[in-house]
Scaffold this active site. Structure first.
Site, PDB file in Angstrom:
ATOM      1  N   LYS A  41       0.848  -1.201   0.000  1.00  0.00           N
ATOM      2  CA  LYS A  41       0.000   0.000   0.000  1.00  0.00           C
ATOM      3  C   LYS A  41       0.887   1.255   0.000  1.00  0.00           C
ATOM      4  O   LYS A  41       1.952   1.247  -0.604  1.00  0.00           O
ATOM      5  CB  LYS A  41      -0.980  -0.047   1.176  1.00  0.00           C
ATOM      6  CG  LYS A  41      -1.772  -1.363   1.192  1.00  0.00           C
ATOM      7  CD  LYS A  41      -2.977  -1.346   2.078  1.00  0.00           C
ATOM      8  CE  LYS A  41      -3.676  -2.698   1.967  1.00  0.00           C
ATOM      9  NZ  LYS A  41      -4.919  -2.764   2.720  1.00  0.00           N
ATOM     10  N   HIS A  67      -8.544  -3.324  -6.281  1.00  0.00           N
ATOM     11  CA  HIS A  67      -8.500  -3.437  -4.815  1.00  0.00           C
ATOM     12  C   HIS A  67      -9.662  -2.627  -4.226  1.00  0.00           C
ATOM     13  O   HIS A  67     -10.017  -1.571  -4.763  1.00  0.00           O
ATOM     14  CB  HIS A  67      -7.161  -2.923  -4.296  1.00  0.00           C
ATOM     15  CG  HIS A  67      -6.971  -3.202  -2.841  1.00  0.00           C
ATOM     16  ND1 HIS A  67      -7.530  -2.405  -1.874  1.00  0.00           N
ATOM     17  CD2 HIS A  67      -6.328  -4.201  -2.192  1.00  0.00           C
ATOM     18  CE1 HIS A  67      -7.220  -2.902  -0.679  1.00  0.00           C
ATOM     19  NE2 HIS A  67      -6.497  -3.994  -0.846  1.00  0.00           N
ATOM     20  N   GLY A 111      -7.511  -4.730   6.908  1.00  0.00           N
ATOM     21  CA  GLY A 111      -6.904  -3.781   7.839  1.00  0.00           C
ATOM     22  C   GLY A 111      -7.659  -3.627   9.151  1.00  0.00           C
ATOM     23  O   GLY A 111      -7.395  -2.710   9.925  1.00  0.00           O
ATOM     24  N   SER A 136      -6.551  -9.120   6.677  1.00  0.00           N
ATOM     25  CA  SER A 136      -6.009  -9.397   8.011  1.00  0.00           C
ATOM     26  C   SER A 136      -5.398 -10.792   8.143  1.00  0.00           C
ATOM     27  O   SER A 136      -5.531 -11.437   9.182  1.00  0.00           O
ATOM     28  CB  SER A 136      -7.079  -9.180   9.084  1.00  0.00           C
ATOM     29  OG  SER A 136      -7.489  -7.815   9.093  1.00  0.00           O
TER      30      SER A 136
HETATM   31  P1  PGA Z   1      -4.537  -6.353   5.306  1.00  0.00           P
HETATM   32  O1  PGA Z   1      -4.722  -5.876   3.796  1.00  0.00           O
HETATM   33  O2  PGA Z   1      -3.727  -7.628   5.252  1.00  0.00           O
HETATM   34  O3  PGA Z   1      -3.801  -5.238   5.975  1.00  0.00           O
HETATM   35  O4  PGA Z   1      -5.891  -6.589   5.855  1.00  0.00           O
HETATM   36  C1  PGA Z   1      -4.970  -6.793   2.761  1.00  0.00           C
HETATM   37  C2  PGA Z   1      -5.191  -6.053   1.472  1.00  0.00           C
HETATM   38  O5  PGA Z   1      -5.799  -4.973   1.489  1.00  0.00           O
HETATM   39  O6  PGA Z   1      -4.762  -6.522   0.404  1.00  0.00           O
END
Ligand code: PGA
Length: 250
Positions: free
Chosen positions: A11, A95, A173, A212
């Protein structure tokens, strides 16, 4: 048998110094995970650095986004030809942060998907429902609508060289992960939907879970029959955590 794939989605995180430290640690620690394909998707401005650091290693790299246009007067955008020049293997498409924060429609996502494939790169098509959609029993309808937008323009042949990432928006997230049963159920729906058009394509395509994923839940998620790896956000920014997730893949 599908090989597992674990993709880091950094990100909007990183710096020249922290990227180097993170990749040094990942390269050192991934020697014994040759059974898993690993790819790193940094912010676009760091792709040149990442390609330099990863060339000669078993780890590939990719982009988090691409323009749906081929090139020209589109200030701030990045063309797929530019990503190809930097030897990107993958491009994350659609995404949920792009769909919700930057208003990317199913149609634009389908156009990006086509651009990526036509340039010989591999799209990682993200699909997934919000919490309210799940709570109103629309998970399957939403995921299949997102999939159908690409199927309508590209046909099933478009999925011959592609990856799908199922990412429930409520799990991204948030520290809330879909249970392995919830994730497996949606992965199976996706694969069966593709199988109606071409069983061989459906059997071969890697379907990743994202949302997550951490070292302490990766093993049970990756053990499910239709989960072929993960798209990892937050946990991909820590070398030991990310490596542990890679090692958990089949
Ligand atoms: P995360 O993000 O592992 O922080 O939940 C996954 C993603 O958005 O690809």
């Amino acid at each position: 048998m599908r090989q597992s794939l674990v993709v880091a989605n950094w990100k909007m995180n990183g710096s020249l110094a922290s990227n180097q430290a993170l990749l040094d640690a990942i390269k050192q620690g991934c020697q014994d995970v040759s059974h898993v394909q690993i790819s790193i998707c940094p912010p676009a401005v760091y792709l040149a650095q990442v390609s330099q650091l990863l060339t000669g290693s078993a780890i590939s790299w990719g982009a988090q986004n691409v323009s749906h246009e081929a090139g020209g007067a589109f200030t701030g955008e990045i063309a797929v030809s530019m990503l190809a020049e930097l030897q990107c293997r993958y491009v994350i498409i659609g995404h949920s942060e792009r769909r919700s924060l930057y208003a990317e429609s199913d149609q634009v996502v389908a156009e990006k998907f086509a651009r990526v494939r036509n340039a010989g790169l591999i799209p990682i098509l993200c699909v997934g429902e919000t919490l309210s959609e799940r709570e109103s029993n629309q998970t399957e309808a939403v995921v299949l609508r997102q999939l159908d937008a690409v199927l309508a323009s590209e046909g099933i042949a478009g999925f011959h060289q592609a990856v799908i990432a199922y990412e429930p928006v409520w799990a991204i997230g948030t520290g809330k992960t879909a249970s392995r049963e919830q994730a497996q159920a949606v992965h199976a729906v996706i694969r069966q939907h593709l199988a109606k058009q071409d069983a061989a394509v459906a059997e071969k395509i890697q379907i990743l879970y994202g949302g997550s994923v951490k070292a302490n839940n990766a093993t049970e998620l990756f053990a499910m029959p239709d989960i072929d790896g993960g798209l990892i956000g937050g946990a991909s920014l820590q070398a030991q955590e990310f490596l542990a997730i890679c090692k958990a893949a089949r």
